[in-house]
Design a protein around this motif. Structure first.
Motif, mmCIF file in Angstrom:
data_model
loop_
_atom_site.group_PDB
_atom_site.id
_atom_site.type_symbol
_atom_site.label_atom_id
_atom_site.label_comp_id
_atom_site.label_asym_id
_atom_site.label_seq_id
_atom_site.Cartn_x
_atom_site.Cartn_y
_atom_site.Cartn_z
ATOM 1 N N SER A 151 0.842 -1.197 0.000
ATOM 2 C CA SER A 151 0.000 0.000 0.000
ATOM 3 C C SER A 151 0.879 1.249 0.000
ATOM 4 N N TYR A 152 2.155 1.075 0.351
ATOM 5 C CA TYR A 152 3.088 2.195 0.485
ATOM 6 C C TYR A 152 4.295 2.083 -0.442
ATOM 7 N N ARG A 153 4.639 0.861 -0.830
ATOM 8 C CA ARG A 153 5.897 0.627 -1.535
ATOM 9 C C ARG A 153 5.650 0.031 -2.928
ATOM 10 N N ALA A 154 6.694 0.046 -3.729
ATOM 11 C CA ALA A 154 6.607 -0.551 -5.060
ATOM 12 C C ALA A 154 6.757 -2.064 -4.971
ATOM 13 N N GLY A 155 6.294 -2.734 -5.998
ATOM 14 C CA GLY A 155 6.470 -4.182 -6.093
ATOM 15 C C GLY A 155 6.769 -4.505 -7.539
ATOM 16 N N LYS A 156 8.037 -4.554 -7.894
ATOM 17 C CA LYS A 156 8.412 -4.571 -9.309
ATOM 18 C C LYS A 156 8.102 -5.874 -10.035
ATOM 19 N N PHE A 157 7.650 -6.883 -9.309
ATOM 20 C CA PHE A 157 7.225 -8.117 -9.966
ATOM 21 C C PHE A 157 5.734 -8.401 -9.736
ATOM 22 N N ILE A 158 5.077 -7.553 -8.959
ATOM 23 C CA ILE A 158 3.682 -7.814 -8.572
ATOM 24 C C ILE A 158 2.838 -6.565 -8.838
ATOM 25 N N PHE A 159 2.852 -6.123 -10.076
ATOM 26 C CA PHE A 159 2.255 -4.841 -10.454
ATOM 27 C C PHE A 159 0.786 -4.699 -10.062
ATOM 28 N N PRO A 160 -0.074 -5.661 -10.405
ATOM 29 C CA PRO A 160 -1.483 -5.493 -10.025
ATOM 30 C C PRO A 160 -1.690 -5.550 -8.522
ATOM 31 N N SER A 239 -12.171 2.288 18.886
ATOM 32 C CA SER A 239 -11.625 3.039 17.746
ATOM 33 C C SER A 239 -12.669 3.937 17.085
ATOM 34 N N ASP A 240 -13.698 4.331 17.818
ATOM 35 C CA ASP A 240 -14.784 5.104 17.215
ATOM 36 C C ASP A 240 -14.345 6.460 16.667
ATOM 37 N N TYR A 241 -13.232 7.001 17.170
ATOM 38 C CA TYR A 241 -12.758 8.301 16.660
ATOM 39 C C TYR A 241 -11.546 8.119 15.755
ATOM 40 N N VAL A 242 -11.378 6.903 15.244
ATOM 41 C CA VAL A 242 -10.301 6.586 14.307
ATOM 42 C C VAL A 242 -10.942 6.201 12.981
ATOM 43 N N THR A 243 -10.659 6.955 11.935
ATOM 44 C CA THR A 243 -11.211 6.615 10.631
ATOM 45 C C THR A 243 -10.293 7.126 9.526
ATOM 46 N N GLY A 244 -10.264 6.385 8.430
ATOM 47 C CA GLY A 244 -9.419 6.752 7.304
ATOM 48 C C GLY A 244 -7.958 6.392 7.481
ATOM 49 N N VAL A 245 -7.659 5.510 8.432
ATOM 50 C CA VAL A 245 -6.279 5.152 8.756
ATOM 51 C C VAL A 245 -5.938 3.782 8.180
ATOM 52 N N MET A 246 -4.745 3.634 7.641
ATOM 53 C CA MET A 246 -4.197 2.334 7.285
ATOM 54 C C MET A 246 -3.132 2.026 8.325
ATOM 55 N N LEU A 247 -3.417 1.094 9.200
ATOM 56 C CA LEU A 247 -2.543 0.796 10.335
ATOM 57 C C LEU A 247 -1.522 -0.269 9.962
ATOM 58 N N PRO A 248 -0.245 0.083 9.852
ATOM 59 C CA PRO A 248 0.766 -0.929 9.567
ATOM 60 C C PRO A 248 1.080 -1.747 10.827
ATOM 61 N N VAL A 249 1.108 -3.045 10.670
ATOM 62 C CA VAL A 249 1.539 -3.940 11.750
ATOM 63 C C VAL A 249 2.737 -4.704 11.172
ATOM 64 N N ASP A 250 3.896 -4.074 11.274
ATOM 65 C CA ASP A 250 5.032 -4.479 10.446
ATOM 66 C C ASP A 250 6.353 -4.553 11.186
ATOM 67 N N GLY A 251 6.318 -4.442 12.514
ATOM 68 C CA GLY A 251 7.566 -4.489 13.259
ATOM 69 C C GLY A 251 8.517 -3.353 12.929
ATOM 70 N N GLY A 252 7.982 -2.286 12.328
ATOM 71 C CA GLY A 252 8.808 -1.138 11.978
ATOM 72 C C GLY A 252 9.409 -1.204 10.578
ATOM 73 N N TYR A 253 8.957 -2.148 9.759
ATOM 74 C CA TYR A 253 9.533 -2.322 8.423
ATOM 75 C C TYR A 253 9.519 -1.007 7.639
ATOM 76 N N LEU A 254 8.441 -0.236 7.735
ATOM 77 C CA LEU A 254 8.318 0.990 6.942
ATOM 78 C C LEU A 254 9.193 2.124 7.459
ATOM 79 N N LEU A 255 9.822 1.937 8.599
ATOM 80 C CA LEU A 255 10.695 2.987 9.134
ATOM 81 C C LEU A 255 11.972 3.129 8.311
ATOM 82 N N ARG A 256 12.348 2.077 7.604
ATOM 83 C CA ARG A 256 13.631 2.078 6.896
ATOM 84 C C ARG A 256 13.462 2.184 5.385
#
Length: 256
Positions: A151-160, A239-256
């Motif tokens: 949802s955030y990164r490219a995937g050069k072999f998995i385009f669709p 989470s009633d006041y949380v909307t429009g969020v994509m919550l990453p559960v990734d161990g911090g993968y997107l930090l790097r």
């Protein structure tokens, strides 16, 4: 709103989960049932039905199934109608079903693009639309779309796949904005690199396996159970006041 232990309760709620009998979908079904939700699973095949039924019923909740290809025309309305007939209402939709096809850029087939987009993005749109019509009348509901690191990164072999998961992020935000007046929250859950049977070949790949592990700050792949708490949070009134969020559960993968 008063916050207490019941803020995470899903008692008397009904959750519809696509692909909810296998893979990560099974863990979402079990997690929601632990906190009191009855479960409706739709899947193209019956694989895993008996196992997830045993787990959900062990948590004291009801579960029902529908064998249905969710990409067929009219499937969304048919599925939602089946949930209402079975349980009388629909409170939570988890758009989990998806697929991934891989190929080099110049060899990627048009039909593979269409298959992935149809399942991963189009079906999620139509199901959210059908569910929203019911939830709007109730003036409440939770729609949870399953995203990805792609949802955030490219995937050069998995385009669709990459395109569909970017699309899921946009769809989540658009629906969150549009449905907020009806007290419906729309969010996404983006699993990182999770250790499952499906990802085992990737973990064991002599090149990509170490690359991925080295990119995760903790140095470890996640396990499916680590997605269960975030799923319950997004499905509950906590989470009633949380909307429009994509919550990453990734161990911090997107930090790097």
């Amino acid at each position: 709103m008063i916050f207490n232990r019941d803020s995470f309760s899903l008692k008397n709620k009904v959750a519809l989960i696509t692909g909810g009998a296998k893979g990560l979908g099974k863990y979402y079904a079990i997690a929601l049932s632990i906190y009191g939700a009855d479960i409706f699973v739709v899947s193209r095949k019956r694989d895993g039905w008996a196992e997830v039924q045993t787990a959900v019923e062990a948590n004291g909740q009801q579960i029902a199934f529908l064998q249905q290809d969710i990409t067929e025309p009219g499937a969304a309305d048919k599925i939602v109608a089946a949930v209402i007939k079975q349980f009388g209402h629909l409170d939570i939709l988890v758009n989990n079903a998806g697929m991934q096809l891989r190929n080099d850029v110049l060899d990627f087939k048009d039909e593979d693009w269409l298959k992935v987009i149809d399942l991963n993005l189009n079906a999620s749109y139509f199901l959210a639309h059908a569910a929203a019509k019911v939830m709007a009348k109730q003036k409440s509901g939770k729609i949870i779309n399953i995203g990805s690191m792609q949802s955030y990164r490219a995937g050069k072999f998995i385009f669709p796949y990459a395109a569909s998961k970017h699309g899921i992020l946009g769809l989540t935000r658009a629906y969150a904005d549009a449905l907020a007046p009806y007290h419906i929250q729309v969010n996404g859950l983006a699993p990182g690199y999770i250790s499952t049977d499906m990802t085992k070949p990737l973990q064991e790949d002599p090149v990509r396996g170490p690359e991925i592990k080295g990119h995760i700050p903790s140095g470890e792949w996640g396990v499916p159970e680590e997605l269960m708490g975030p799923m319950v949070f997004l499905a509950s009134s906590a989470s009633d006041y949380v909307t429009g969020v994509m919550l990453p559960v990734d161990g911090g993968y997107l930090l790097r």
